[in-house]
Design a protein around this motif. Structure first.
Motif, mmCIF file in Angstrom:
data_model
loop_
_atom_site.group_PDB
_atom_site.id
_atom_site.type_symbol
_atom_site.label_atom_id
_atom_site.label_comp_id
_atom_site.label_asym_id
_atom_site.label_seq_id
_atom_site.Cartn_x
_atom_site.Cartn_y
_atom_site.Cartn_z
ATOM 1 N N LEU A 50 1.038 -1.266 -0.147
ATOM 2 C CA LEU A 50 -0.191 0.188 -0.044
ATOM 3 C C LEU A 50 1.088 0.723 0.157
ATOM 4 C CD1 LEU A 50 -2.573 -1.184 2.489
ATOM 5 C CD2 LEU A 50 -3.020 -0.509 0.141
ATOM 6 N N PRO A 62 -0.082 12.682 2.277
ATOM 7 C CA PRO A 62 -0.850 13.629 3.644
ATOM 8 C C PRO A 62 -1.163 12.390 4.417
ATOM 9 C CG PRO A 62 -1.998 14.618 1.178
ATOM 10 C CD PRO A 62 -1.686 13.597 0.700
ATOM 11 N N ARG A 64 -3.183 12.253 6.826
ATOM 12 C CA ARG A 64 -4.244 11.603 7.144
ATOM 13 C C ARG A 64 -4.884 10.973 6.107
ATOM 14 N NH1 ARG A 64 -9.698 12.369 4.904
ATOM 15 N NH2 ARG A 64 -10.670 12.485 6.134
ATOM 16 N N GLU A 65 -4.421 11.378 4.867
ATOM 17 C CA GLU A 65 -5.215 9.879 3.661
ATOM 18 C C GLU A 65 -3.756 9.177 3.933
ATOM 19 O OE1 GLU A 65 -7.399 10.625 2.618
ATOM 20 O OE2 GLU A 65 -7.813 12.145 2.994
ATOM 21 N N LEU A 66 -2.857 9.169 4.286
ATOM 22 C CA LEU A 66 -1.365 7.882 4.444
ATOM 23 C C LEU A 66 -2.697 6.833 5.282
ATOM 24 C CD1 LEU A 66 0.662 7.012 3.089
ATOM 25 C CD2 LEU A 66 2.116 7.808 4.691
ATOM 26 N N MET A 68 -5.987 6.621 6.076
ATOM 27 C CA MET A 68 -7.368 6.328 5.556
ATOM 28 C C MET A 68 -6.595 4.503 4.690
ATOM 29 S SD MET A 68 -10.027 7.555 6.667
ATOM 30 C CE MET A 68 -10.915 7.831 4.669
ATOM 31 N N LEU A 69 -5.510 5.138 3.855
ATOM 32 C CA LEU A 69 -5.136 3.943 3.040
ATOM 33 C C LEU A 69 -4.109 2.860 3.895
ATOM 34 C CD1 LEU A 69 -4.205 3.305 -0.212
ATOM 35 C CD2 LEU A 69 -2.057 3.865 0.667
ATOM 36 N N THR A 71 -4.673 1.872 6.585
ATOM 37 C CA THR A 71 -5.655 0.942 7.947
ATOM 38 C C THR A 71 -5.935 -0.171 7.100
ATOM 39 O OG1 THR A 71 -7.236 2.472 7.882
ATOM 40 C CG2 THR A 71 -5.615 2.459 9.724
ATOM 41 N N SER A 72 -6.907 0.161 5.644
ATOM 42 C CA SER A 72 -7.210 -1.017 4.799
ATOM 43 C C SER A 72 -6.596 -2.435 5.033
ATOM 44 C CB SER A 72 -7.203 -0.414 3.395
ATOM 45 O OG SER A 72 -7.699 0.471 2.972
ATOM 46 N N ARG A 75 -7.591 -3.743 8.039
ATOM 47 C CA ARG A 75 -9.651 -4.686 7.995
ATOM 48 C C ARG A 75 -9.595 -5.645 6.709
ATOM 49 N NH1 ARG A 75 -13.120 0.015 8.172
ATOM 50 N NH2 ARG A 75 -14.748 -0.717 6.513
ATOM 51 N N ASP A 145 -10.710 11.552 12.502
ATOM 52 C CA ASP A 145 -9.857 11.023 11.637
ATOM 53 C C ASP A 145 -9.342 9.499 12.236
ATOM 54 O OD1 ASP A 145 -8.552 14.491 10.676
ATOM 55 O OD2 ASP A 145 -10.708 12.894 9.747
ATOM 56 N N ILE A 146 -9.132 9.162 11.224
ATOM 57 C CA ILE A 146 -8.751 7.290 11.272
ATOM 58 C C ILE A 146 -6.691 6.954 11.468
ATOM 59 C CG2 ILE A 146 -8.484 5.775 11.010
ATOM 60 C CD1 ILE A 146 -10.980 5.548 11.122
ATOM 61 N N SER B 72 -12.829 -2.279 2.231
ATOM 62 C CA SER B 72 -11.672 -1.954 2.016
ATOM 63 C C SER B 72 -11.260 -1.525 0.633
ATOM 64 C CB SER B 72 -10.264 -2.981 2.304
ATOM 65 O OG SER B 72 -11.033 -3.154 3.676
ATOM 66 N N ARG B 75 -11.627 1.942 0.154
ATOM 67 C CA ARG B 75 -11.435 2.888 1.079
ATOM 68 C C ARG B 75 -10.509 3.303 0.387
ATOM 69 N NH1 ARG B 75 -12.084 2.308 6.556
ATOM 70 N NH2 ARG B 75 -10.283 3.741 7.983
ATOM 71 N N ALA B 79 -8.333 7.150 -1.346
ATOM 72 C CA ALA B 79 -7.405 7.533 -0.626
ATOM 73 C C ALA B 79 -6.463 8.488 -1.237
ATOM 74 C CB ALA B 79 -7.022 6.891 0.692
ATOM 75 N N MET B 83 -4.601 11.421 -2.390
ATOM 76 C CA MET B 83 -3.198 11.558 -2.215
ATOM 77 C C MET B 83 -2.873 12.396 -3.642
ATOM 78 S SD MET B 83 -1.556 8.497 -0.854
ATOM 79 C CE MET B 83 -1.921 7.811 0.930
ATOM 80 N N ARG B 120 -20.467 16.120 8.041
ATOM 81 C CA ARG B 120 -18.926 15.702 7.150
ATOM 82 C C ARG B 120 -18.029 16.437 6.185
ATOM 83 N NH1 ARG B 120 -15.603 11.132 11.232
ATOM 84 N NH2 ARG B 120 -13.306 12.558 10.046
#
Lengths: 423, 423
Positions: A50, A62, A64-66, A68-69, A71-72, A75, A145-146, B72, B75, B79, B83, B120
């Motif tokens: 990833l 960024p 925050r987006e990293l 989000m990516l 954590t998939s 999951r 945020d995650i 996922s 998601r 993300a 980016m 949001r």
């Protein structure tokens, strides 16, 4: 009915077969009459893959987006594990860090746990389910945020969950059999430690031991969660990390529990610092301001003639350049003579609660090093640990010498290695 | 300042390059002065790959866990897209369906939207960000579990979001140029439709057109969201789906907007049903109880001599076996003579608001079919649609004949194809 938390790393679930094997182990624990909660990492190399995808679309993603990516990954493995367990006839539910109530700071990529409120996990356990929690992640308290939580995060989450759920213990499944008296790759005669105290494990983790992360052990100590570190590839008992009170008092307490080494440090020496009040403080403020973690500090007595002193300290090699730049910039202000940088060092430590009650441990340690031809550059101690800084090339010799000197060698291995009956 | 929702499917973001191209298009829209919200599907084959992984660990994955796993995919692409946009100098935030406020029923794998509360998203737009929403997913109102929403879900989510955010319009980016007067693979002379009404699009979707899903069009109609269906691989204008009032009244209204076919239906005939009150009702209750969707129904006038009638109906082929079993079980109760099953049928429909004001459309349609040698087995109509059931092998001939009869052929193409000046 018992209550247990398991944690499995990425190598344990590298593929579908790994997931199915882990599912069987979990189901066996449930069958034995326990509530089971599982913290799981991403499969094999998923996180790296990833990260690679991210690099392809952006060289500086960024944070925050990293998160989000990335954590998939967890999951996916959590959902697959729940499916595999269902396939064995047991009900399982997977939860993200957020759903499991893992509340963190908002430092993306390195978030810290603020609190764990596992309401949905309790509910799930109450319904007889096995709960699977995606590791490495939580939700930021302020932004919602995650977040991902940096090194050792899944181990820490597992222990923190065990504490919040008042579990009986937490089992960390990894790819080694447990904690050893020394790194078996350096000392073939190293033995597996059956039980070790939180304080000793903390010292070992702080001084270079890699199996359990410092944050994880600190959490276990604070909340008194017994931690069982064992292999996911066998049924053998591993190492129990417990309150010192739980250690077997009847047996003769080994003076030293283990020897650890750290070869990721560097030493900086500020030569010829004017011996005035505040100079040392200014030096360390500067280095701290450069966002570095200082480990050992040694200040020589000032030379009468010059009224100057040398100050040495160690820090992670990764922080070396930054610290040197910061110090170089304030040369005139402090008025030191010279800056020296040495990254060819290693730190060797002996750890043991037994040294509180046994005098002469330092003497025995330094003597063994001397016999092995290892020169000591710096010394630092705590109540239950003695650390020395030596030349990096002599680290293995130092570890081996200390291990033997403190009777930690496995006699059987010794006999095999040396072809004799042991020393 | 305008406000626009874009939706991109998996083929538009099959790899890192696709993601970067889509990012550029989004940024161009933002640069033009719009608030932009994007709904995005998983990259390329990701969903299939995840399904495959699931099958490897369990032949019958629990629906809740399958949804945790599959979501996922979206998601990850959301993300990555955020980016890529950040890399072009614009701020973007990705959101899961749950974070975006997509509230659904708890039917895993086929959840329906109950409500959208995009607080949001509004906040993010207010801060000048581009908001990326993971498609295909929401959160169940009662259980708070993550849900996936079945076929056409991302299109429906995009339109529903556009409605909730009071966007000016919704653009659905796909791999065809727009909606055509017939399937271009069957009728090379098919033309792209510049504007079509919600009602006509609804009929076309219900009768076999695949570009926009029925649910999506219904949502657009209910909330009056203009939908622009266009290609993500070019800058060409696509087809606008709008309120009938927006259609150009000054131009001569084409009688028929398009011809569509559906080759996924089967026909069941219940032969010799006693002509008593309640018999037909019992038959359809039975079929409905077998959880099937009945499409067209034809009941012949009962034969005076026998006082029996034949009832035929069509339904999706996938439901055929189930319906036949249910009917077979109640043969004695209803007392019919025979059950016939025919899956070698196709349904051909002509759609157009113009037929309200133009008499003779049926006659022209049936006449064209007769000239083409196509026999009509069943007929069904609505105010703006006429459907016929024909032999499956004659579907293409029927579509072509109707297209030409209603002057829908592109004259230029006709000339090229036939080497003449058109018929």
């Amino acid at each position: 009915m018992g209550r247990v938390v398991h944690k499995y790393g990425g190598s344990s679930v590298a593929d579908a077969d790994g997931i199915k094997r882990v599912a069987q182990r979990i189901v066996a624990t449930k069958k034995a009459g326990n509530d089971v909660v599982v913290v799981i990492s991403a499969m094999g190399d998923t996180t790296d893959e990833l990260m690679d995808l991210a690099q392809q679309v952006s060289p500086l993603p960024p944070p925050r987006e990293l998160d989000m990516l990335l954590t998939s990954g967890e999951r996916i493995s959590a959902a697959l594990l729940a499916m595999a367990i269902a396939n064995l006839g047991y009900e399982a539910r997977s939860f993200t860090g957020s759903q499991a109530g893992v509340i963190t700071t908002s430092a993306h990529g390195n978030a810290r746990i603020i609190d764990i409120t596992p309401g949905r996990i309790e509910e799930s356990l109450g319904e007889g389910h096995i709960a699977i929690v995606a590791g490495f992640q939580g939700v930021a308290q302020d932004t919602k945020d995650i977040t991902t939580m940096g090194r050792g995060a899944s181990d820490t989450t597992a222990v923190a969950l065990a504490a919040a759920l008042e579990a009986d213990y937490c089992e960390i499944y990894t790819d080694v059999d447990g904690i050893f008296t020394a790194d078996p790759r350096i000392v073939p005669a190293a033995q597996q430690i059956p039980k070790i105290s939180y304080e000793e494990m903390l010292e070992m983790a702080a001084c270079g031991a890699k199996v359990l992360h410092l944050r994880c052990v600190e959490y276990a100590r604070r909340y008194n969660v017994p931690v069982h570190v064992r292999s996911s590839f066998s049924q053998k008992e591993g190492t129990w990390v417990v309150d010192a009170k739980e250690l077997d008092q009847t047996m003769e307490q080994a003076i030293i529990s283990g020897v650890v080494q750290d070869t990721k440090e560097a030493k900086i020496t500020v030569v010829g610092v004017p011996d005035k009040p505040g100079e040392a403080a200014r030096i360390f403020e500067t280095v701290a301001g450069a966002d570095t973690n200082i480990d050992m500090i040694v200040q020589n007595v000032s030379a009468v003639a010059t009224n100057r002193t040398d100050i040495s300290f160690t820090l992670p090699r990764a922080d070396g350049a930054r610290a040197m730049s910061a110090l170089a910039r304030m040369k005139d202000e402090v008025g030191y003579e010279q800056l020296l940088y040495d990254d060819q060092i290693g730190k060797v430590s002996v750890v043991g609660v037994g040294m509180r009650s046994h005098p002469g441990v330092s003497a025995k340690f330094f003597s063994a090093l001397a016999d092995a031809g290892v020169n000591i550059e710096m010394i630092s101690t705590s109540e239950i640990r003695i650390s020395v800084v030596v030349d990096e090339n002599l680290v293995n010799a130092a570890v081996t010498a200390a291990h033997t000197a403190f009777d930690l060698d496995d006699e059987h291995t010794q006999a095999v290695v040396y072809g004799g009956t042991g020393r």
